[in-house]
Design an enzyme around this catalytic site. Structure first.
Site, PDB file in Angstrom:
ATOM      1  N   SER A  12      25.361  20.164 -75.164  1.00 23.37           N
ATOM      2  CA  SER A  12      25.023  19.284 -74.058  1.00 23.37           C
ATOM      3  C   SER A  12      24.374  20.126 -72.978  1.00 23.37           C
ATOM      4  CB  SER A  12      26.300  18.638 -73.518  1.00 23.37           C
ATOM      5  OG  SER A  12      26.070  17.996 -72.285  1.00 23.37           O
ATOM      6  N   TYR A  24      34.576  18.977 -69.312  1.00 23.32           N
ATOM      7  CA  TYR A  24      33.534  18.791 -70.309  1.00 23.32           C
ATOM      8  C   TYR A  24      32.589  19.990 -70.317  1.00 23.32           C
ATOM      9  CZ  TYR A  24      29.719  16.568 -72.896  1.00 23.32           C
ATOM     10  OH  TYR A  24      28.746  16.281 -73.818  1.00 23.32           O
ATOM     11  N   LYS A  30      31.735  22.674 -73.368  1.00 23.18           N
ATOM     12  CA  LYS A  30      30.384  22.828 -73.907  1.00 23.18           C
ATOM     13  C   LYS A  30      29.825  24.226 -73.652  1.00 23.18           C
ATOM     14  CE  LYS A  30      30.030  18.842 -75.872  1.00 23.18           C
ATOM     15  NZ  LYS A  30      29.824  18.683 -77.310  1.00 23.18           N
TER      16      LYS A  30
END
Length: 165
Positions: free
Chosen positions: A134, A147, A151
């Site tokens: 991402s 998050y 990532k």
């Protein structure tokens, strides 16, 4: 199935489902990792082979690897697309540690666990591993710390794995 078999985790919706369907349209046999029987039934109707898989459960990962091995046999596995993941929006200041652990378990540890379990089959067919990252793995945004951490870490693991293999 043949050496043109690919496993896609997190294939019940979104990027994972689209990836599985696209690979199928290219002629690959696709084994689609899902957690719910309803998703398995729906994907089976679309000519995908569902695979019950919870990436955070070692027993589930081992059972899935055994099922994939039985499908591909001596041909090995052409690819693994590690797509399973979740996003969680919360300020780090108030983020319960258990929720941070869950994001890291699914988005990072689960990807490594599945890769380790399928790597012997990938080696046979000289297959490839694709980890779905991402932009959050390069630039962190407010409220997306958990998050982004997962990532960013997946980027590091992917780069190390690339060099090791």
């Amino acid at each position: 199935m043949s050496a043109r078999t690919v496993v896609v985790t997190g294939a019940s919706t979104g990027i994972g489902e689209a990836t599985a369907l696209h690979l199928r349209s290219l002629g690959f046999s696709v084994v689609a990792g899902v957690r719910k029987e309803a998703d398995a039934k729906r994907l089976r109707a679309r000519d995908l082979t569902p695979l019950m898989l919870e990436v955070t459960d070692p027993d589930s990962v081992a059972a899935a690897a055994a099922e994939v091995e039985a499908l591909v046999g001596a041909d090995g596995l052409a690819g693994l697309v590690n797509n399973a993941g979740i996003a969680l929006a919360a300020p780090i200041e108030f983020l319960p540690i258990d929720e941070l652990r869950q994001v890291l378990e699914i988005n990072l540890i689960g990807q490594v666990a599945v890769t380790q379990a399928l790597l012997p089959m990938l080696r046979i067919a000289q297959g490839r591993v694709v980890n779905i990252g991402s932009i959050a793995g390069r630039v962190a945004l407010p409220l997306m710390g958990a998050y982004a951490a997962s990532k960013f870490a997946l980027e590091g693991v992917s780069d190390s794995l690339r060099r090791e293999l």
